[in-house]
Write a protein that holds these residues in place. Structure first.
Motif, PDB file in Angstrom:
ATOM      1  N   PHE A  81       0.920  -1.250   0.140  1.00  0.00           N
ATOM      2  CA  PHE A  81      -0.084  -0.083   0.131  1.00  0.00           C
ATOM      3  C   PHE A  81       0.876   1.104   0.062  1.00  0.00           C
ATOM      4  N   ALA A  82       0.633   2.167  -1.059  1.00  0.00           N
ATOM      5  CA  ALA A  82       1.306   3.461  -1.316  1.00  0.00           C
ATOM      6  C   ALA A  82       0.279   4.534  -1.108  1.00  0.00           C
ATOM      7  N   ALA A  83       0.282   5.264   0.070  1.00  0.00           N
ATOM      8  CA  ALA A  83      -0.734   6.301   0.117  1.00  0.00           C
ATOM      9  C   ALA A  83      -0.300   7.649  -0.013  1.00  0.00           C
ATOM     10  N   ALA A  84      -1.315   8.588  -0.179  1.00  0.00           N
ATOM     11  CA  ALA A  84      -0.985   9.909  -0.347  1.00  0.00           C
ATOM     12  C   ALA A  84      -0.782  10.906   0.596  1.00  0.00           C
ATOM     13  N   SER A  85      -0.799  10.272   1.841  1.00  0.00           N
ATOM     14  CA  SER A  85      -1.021  10.915   3.048  1.00  0.00           C
ATOM     15  C   SER A  85      -0.730  10.081   4.508  1.00  0.00           C
ATOM     16  N   PRO A  86      -0.214  10.394   5.455  1.00  0.00           N
ATOM     17  CA  PRO A  86       0.172   9.726   6.683  1.00  0.00           C
ATOM     18  C   PRO A  86      -1.346   9.412   7.156  1.00  0.00           C
ATOM     19  N   ARG A  87      -2.366  10.308   7.167  1.00  0.00           N
ATOM     20  CA  ARG A  87      -3.829  10.000   7.667  1.00  0.00           C
ATOM     21  C   ARG A  87      -4.243   8.845   7.012  1.00  0.00           C
ATOM     22  N   THR A  88      -4.108   8.601   5.910  1.00  0.00           N
ATOM     23  CA  THR A  88      -4.953   7.393   5.033  1.00  0.00           C
ATOM     24  C   THR A  88      -4.290   6.299   5.287  1.00  0.00           C
ATOM     25  N   MET A  89      -2.647   6.491   5.420  1.00  0.00           N
ATOM     26  CA  MET A  89      -1.922   5.113   5.971  1.00  0.00           C
ATOM     27  C   MET A  89      -2.311   4.718   7.416  1.00  0.00           C
ATOM     28  N   ALA A  91       2.408  -4.535   7.965  1.00  0.00           N
ATOM     29  CA  ALA A  91       3.405  -5.460   8.459  1.00  0.00           C
ATOM     30  C   ALA A  91       4.588  -4.293   8.693  1.00  0.00           C
ATOM     31  N   GLY A  92       4.783  -4.230   9.830  1.00  0.00           N
ATOM     32  CA  GLY A  92       6.074  -3.134  10.111  1.00  0.00           C
ATOM     33  C   GLY A  92       5.597  -1.733  10.250  1.00  0.00           C
ATOM     34  N   THR A  93       6.555  -0.741  10.196  1.00  0.00           N
ATOM     35  CA  THR A  93       6.166   0.451  10.335  1.00  0.00           C
ATOM     36  C   THR A  93       6.323   1.295   8.738  1.00  0.00           C
ATOM     37  N   PRO A  94       5.308   1.773   8.328  1.00  0.00           N
ATOM     38  CA  PRO A  94       5.417   2.441   6.945  1.00  0.00           C
ATOM     39  C   PRO A  94       6.295   3.552   6.965  1.00  0.00           C
ATOM     40  N   SER A  95       7.175   3.767   5.735  1.00  0.00           N
ATOM     41  CA  SER A  95       7.993   4.849   5.608  1.00  0.00           C
ATOM     42  C   SER A  95       7.789   5.717   4.432  1.00  0.00           C
ATOM     43  N   THR A  96       8.066   6.997   4.674  1.00  0.00           N
ATOM     44  CA  THR A  96       7.799   8.094   3.642  1.00  0.00           C
ATOM     45  C   THR A  96       8.891   8.001   2.396  1.00  0.00           C
ATOM     46  N   PHE A  97       8.381   7.655   1.163  1.00  0.00           N
ATOM     47  CA  PHE A  97       9.707   7.587   0.173  1.00  0.00           C
ATOM     48  C   PHE A  97       9.458   8.895  -0.745  1.00  0.00           C
ATOM     49  N   ILE A 107       4.774   4.259   2.565  1.00  0.00           N
ATOM     50  CA  ILE A 107       4.677   2.936   1.780  1.00  0.00           C
ATOM     51  C   ILE A 107       4.825   1.836   2.736  1.00  0.00           C
ATOM     52  N   THR A 108       4.037   0.769   2.685  1.00  0.00           N
ATOM     53  CA  THR A 108       4.240  -0.422   3.230  1.00  0.00           C
ATOM     54  C   THR A 108       3.776  -1.755   2.838  1.00  0.00           C
ATOM     55  N   LEU A 109       4.594  -2.521   3.319  1.00  0.00           N
ATOM     56  CA  LEU A 109       4.109  -4.246   3.228  1.00  0.00           C
ATOM     57  C   LEU A 109       2.979  -4.263   4.020  1.00  0.00           C
ATOM     58  N   LEU A 110       1.977  -5.224   3.171  1.00  0.00           N
ATOM     59  CA  LEU A 110       0.827  -5.569   4.231  1.00  0.00           C
ATOM     60  C   LEU A 110       0.817  -6.610   4.787  1.00  0.00           C
ATOM     61  N   LYS A 111       0.226  -6.996   5.978  1.00  0.00           N
ATOM     62  CA  LYS A 111       0.155  -7.990   7.051  1.00  0.00           C
ATOM     63  C   LYS A 111       0.043  -9.281   6.350  1.00  0.00           C
ATOM     64  N   ASP A 112      -0.946  -9.435   5.569  1.00  0.00           N
ATOM     65  CA  ASP A 112      -1.445 -10.651   4.916  1.00  0.00           C
ATOM     66  C   ASP A 112      -1.004 -10.811   3.388  1.00  0.00           C
ATOM     67  N   ALA A 113      -0.038 -10.115   3.043  1.00  0.00           N
ATOM     68  CA  ALA A 113       0.549 -10.099   1.916  1.00  0.00           C
ATOM     69  C   ALA A 113       0.554 -11.550   0.925  1.00  0.00           C
ATOM     70  N   PRO A 114      -0.142 -11.754   0.226  1.00  0.00           N
ATOM     71  CA  PRO A 114      -0.077 -13.143  -0.563  1.00  0.00           C
ATOM     72  C   PRO A 114       1.305 -13.322  -1.235  1.00  0.00           C
ATOM     73  N   LYS A 122       8.412  -7.016  -0.990  1.00  0.00           N
ATOM     74  CA  LYS A 122       9.566  -6.506  -0.222  1.00  0.00           C
ATOM     75  C   LYS A 122      10.459  -6.021  -1.187  1.00  0.00           C
ATOM     76  N   ALA A 123      10.776  -6.827  -2.380  1.00  0.00           N
ATOM     77  CA  ALA A 123      11.672  -6.306  -3.432  1.00  0.00           C
ATOM     78  C   ALA A 123      11.205  -5.178  -4.192  1.00  0.00           C
ATOM     79  N   PHE A 124       9.831  -4.977  -4.510  1.00  0.00           N
ATOM     80  CA  PHE A 124       9.256  -3.851  -5.192  1.00  0.00           C
ATOM     81  C   PHE A 124       9.266  -2.763  -4.347  1.00  0.00           C
ATOM     82  N   ILE A 125       9.236  -2.777  -3.055  1.00  0.00           N
ATOM     83  CA  ILE A 125       9.233  -1.680  -2.108  1.00  0.00           C
ATOM     84  C   ILE A 125      10.603  -1.168  -2.135  1.00  0.00           C
ATOM     85  N   GLN A 126      11.587  -2.162  -2.223  1.00  0.00           N
ATOM     86  CA  GLN A 126      13.003  -1.814  -2.286  1.00  0.00           C
ATOM     87  C   GLN A 126      13.293  -0.995  -3.276  1.00  0.00           C
ATOM     88  N   LEU A 127      12.949  -1.408  -4.533  1.00  0.00           N
ATOM     89  CA  LEU A 127      12.990  -0.553  -5.750  1.00  0.00           C
ATOM     90  C   LEU A 127      12.494   1.019  -5.662  1.00  0.00           C
TER      91      LEU A 127
END
Length: 275
Positions: free
Chosen positions: A106-114, A124-130, A239-246, A252-257
């Protein structure tokens, strides 16, 4: 094959072009960061650690062009993977995630929606601003109404469109208007920034308050007007990895990119700001 679903259609996108090729080397390196899925299985990676399968990314509408480029890059670097996007208003995406819609990122346009997602413990974990983004006024080509400031949007007879206040671009626009001490009654409130911009592109509105990245992406279909109050309403994009990511390993690799130097280059060229 990149696919996107939004409002709620689904279609195949064309390859993003030569800009994607420059990102292949870094994205290939990310294949070594494959991991286990939420259930402990090797979701998204085979016995050799090679990434595979579909990565489903829910992303704010304003990220469409840059994330499409990154998705094409990811697929070329990891044959056997497919990146599927749902581009929409961040609030709608967050509601879908908390209602159980299957997604990896999930990549959101604001911390409020995240926060809607994190408060529901679906991250899953703590979202980070990119990246960050700021507003701009989109007018008709040539700016025939001579809009030069946020105050000009309050002129009688001018048809102005805003994003809904629950959408990050709408909340930011209201914050900028409040900062300027202005009141504005738009002809419509739109559910995402692309819909607001389309009203101007189709000449159904004279102006819209959108992100500068969307003005840039529209090319000569609109003309952009900067205004100083936008500095008081800059949006952070987490942006964050989701807890129940299929497909957690590939996600994780996409977020790294996205967060890499090469990913930031694509986002910067689209008009996003470094956090």
């Amino acid at each position: 094959m990149i696919t996107r679903s939004a409002r709620p259609t689904r279609r195949t996108l064309r390859a993003a072009g030569a800009g994607a090729a420059a990102l292949l080397a870094l994205s290939a390196c990310s294949s070594s960061s494959s991991g286990s899925g939420p259930d402990g299985s090797s979701s998204g990676s085979g016995p050799s650690g090679k990434l595979s399968g579909t990565v489903t990314v829910f992303a704010a509408a304003s990220l469409e062009e840059s994330f499409t480029t990154l998705g094409e890059t990811f697929e070329k670097a990891h044959p056997g993977t497919e990146v599927t996007f749902n581009f929409n208003g961040s609030d709608s995406l967050a509601a879908g995630i908390t209602s159980g819609a299957p997604a990896d990122v999930f990549a959101a346009a604001s911390p409020r929606t995240m926060a809607v997602v994190t408060d529901a413990k679906d991250a899953a974990g703590t979202p980070s601003t990119f990246v960050r983004n700021r507003l701009e006024i989109a007018t008709l080509p040539g700016n025939p109404d001579h809009v030069s400031s946020l105050k000009d949007l309050t002129r009688s007879g001018l048809k102005v469109v805003l994003c809904d206040k629950n959408v990050p671009c709408g909340a930011a626009a209201l914050k900028a208007l409040d900062s300027a001490g202005l009141k504005l009654t738009p002809v419509s409130y739109e559910q995402d920034v692309k819909s607001a911009l389309t009203k101007v592109e189709l000449k159904e509105a004279d102006a819209a308050v959108v992100y500068r990245t969307d003005v840039r992406a529209a090319g000569d279909k609109v003309e952009g007007v900067e205004f100083p109050e936008s500095a008081d309403a800059v949006n952070d994009y987490p942006i964050t990895l989701l807890k129940d990511a299929p497909n957690a390993a590939a996600a994780k690799a996409f977020i790294q990119l996205v967060k890499s130097a090469e990913g930031r280059k694509v986002l910067s060229e689209a008009g996003f700001l470094t956090p």
